[in-house]
Design a protein around this motif. Structure first.
Motif, PDB file in Angstrom:
ATOM      1  N   HIS A 116       1.848  47.607 116.549  1.00  0.00           N
ATOM      2  CA  HIS A 116       0.679  47.975 115.897  1.00  0.00           C
ATOM      3  C   HIS A 116       0.595  46.671 114.999  1.00  0.00           C
ATOM      4  N   THR A 125       6.398  52.811 111.898  1.00  0.00           N
ATOM      5  CA  THR A 125       5.800  52.773 112.641  1.00  0.00           C
ATOM      6  C   THR A 125       5.671  51.007 112.550  1.00  0.00           C
ATOM      7  N   SER A 127       5.937  47.493 112.768  1.00  0.00           N
ATOM      8  CA  SER A 127       3.996  46.467 113.193  1.00  0.00           C
ATOM      9  C   SER A 127       3.803  45.380 112.354  1.00  0.00           C
ATOM     10  N   ARG A 152      -7.773  42.954 113.714  1.00  0.00           N
ATOM     11  CA  ARG A 152      -7.030  43.734 114.059  1.00  0.00           C
ATOM     12  C   ARG A 152      -6.677  43.765 115.455  1.00  0.00           C
ATOM     13  N   ASP A 154      -5.126  46.294 118.816  1.00  0.00           N
ATOM     14  CA  ASP A 154      -4.727  47.119 118.560  1.00  0.00           C
ATOM     15  C   ASP A 154      -3.272  47.550 119.386  1.00  0.00           C
ATOM     16  N   CYS A 155      -2.538  48.496 118.871  1.00  0.00           N
ATOM     17  CA  CYS A 155      -0.591  48.366 119.740  1.00  0.00           C
ATOM     18  C   CYS A 155      -1.393  47.903 120.552  1.00  0.00           C
ATOM     19  N   CYS A 289       2.359  53.345 123.746  1.00  0.00           N
ATOM     20  CA  CYS A 289       3.393  52.014 122.602  1.00  0.00           C
ATOM     21  C   CYS A 289       4.303  52.461 123.144  1.00  0.00           C
TER      22      CYS A 289
END
Length: 329
Positions: A116, A125, A127, A152, A154-155, A289
């Motif tokens: 993420h 999570t 990131s 940003r 996406d994962c 993911c």
């Protein structure tokens, strides 16, 4: 020595010459053998598109040399077209984080697919945001600097995430973005044969958190449009009988899932996309993911904003083959 990121313009005297000969712009005293070796150590782009040694350049073309910094091949095991790392645990993903390019205002950071970008409130999570302090500490950054994420991914999307090194730089980024002065280029592999460029102007409805809906009407804001340029017709990794097309997508501002939703609306879903590709084997982002052997073929490849420019090749095991097969003029 060639800088990590170096650019030059083809003069009139080099119009119609081969690209490997034109590299004398960067190594004026080197012979052809040394210039050809640059293709092993650098990605060579002409007007933003990777080209091979024999490509013919024209006067005014922009040549960009970027040192190859993708993970070494021995760290991966090829499974068809996917880049599968042995035991892609959180530790492995963190190890792949790196600063691709930086100046006094911004830094471009490589984020692998499966991580993420921003921390999720209330969840432990992995990131990029959670690793920023340690990442910059390795580069002896001023402790007073508080890097701010200004875009940003996406994962499942790999590539560059941009951080501003101050609130002033973050404001500068937003001003450039709102003025349409930022160009972001992505590489993507889609199912099917795309034979002509596509310019998708449809408005996006992001009211639902999971899926972005493509509406029939056009968005009046051109910064929300997406342009797709076909680079190469190939096949789907692990499915050589299935046609696929390598595309380059250009956006200025971007919205959540913009590229994924726009291209899927044209009938060409991204290979490995579990949300916008009905035939994908994974049904949710959460599943994807946690299964790092799967690749969604979408990668933030290049960005230009003001005097800051950065480019980062994908770690796909098929990238070198595809890059060298992109047709020249």
């Amino acid at each position: 020595m060639i800088p990590n990121l170096s650019t030059s313009t083809v003069p009139d005297t080099m119009d119609g010459t081969r690209l490997d000969s034109a590299l004398s712009l960067f190594l004026p005293d080197a012979g052809i053998r040394i210039r050809k070796r640059l293709f092993d150590t650098h990605t060579i782009l002409v007007n933003g598109i990777p080209r091979s040694k024999g490509y013919t350049v024209s006067a005014g073309d922009q040549i960009l040399l970027v040192e190859k910094t993708a993970p070494e091949a021995e760290d991966t095991q090829s499974e068809g077209g996917n880049s599968v790392r042995s035991g892609d645990s959180e530790k492995d993903l963190i190890a792949q984080l790196r600063i691709v390019h930086e100046d006094k205002h911004f830094a471009a950071i490589y984020k692998p697919g499966g991580m993420h970008t921003a921390a999720i409130a209330g969840k432990k999570t992995l990131s990029l945001e959670g690793e920023l302090h340690d990442l910059f500490a390795k580069h002896s950054m001023d402790e007073a600097c508080k890097p701010i994420l200004v875009n940003r991914l996406d994962c499942l999307t790999s590539g560059m995430v941009i951080t501003a090194k101050s609130t002033e730089a973050a404001s500068m980024f937003r001003e450039l973005e709102n003025a349409g002065a930022i160009e972001k280029l992505y590489l993507l592999l889609v199912h099917g044969s795309v034979t002509t460029p596509l310019h998708v102007t449809n408005k996006l409805d992001m009211a639902k958190r999971k899926l972005t809906k493509v509406l029939p009407e056009s968005d009046p804001d051109p910064l929300r449009h997406t342009t797709f340029l076909p680079l190469l017709e190939t096949t789907v990794p692990d499915a050589p009988s299935s046609t696929a097309t390598l595309l380059m997508a250009a956006i200025s501002k971007g919205a959540r899932h913009q590229i994924r939703a726009h291209i899927a609306s044209q009938g060409f879903p991204i290979v490995g996309d579990p949300l916008y590709n009905p035939s994908a084997s994974l049904n949710t982002h959460a599943d994807a993911c946690t299964d790092h052997s799967k690749t969604m073929y979408l990668h933030h490849y290049q960005i230009e904003l003001g005097s800051f420019a950065a480019m980062c090749p994908p770690s796909w095991s098929t990238w070198e083959q595809w890059k060298n097969s992109i047709p020249s003029k």
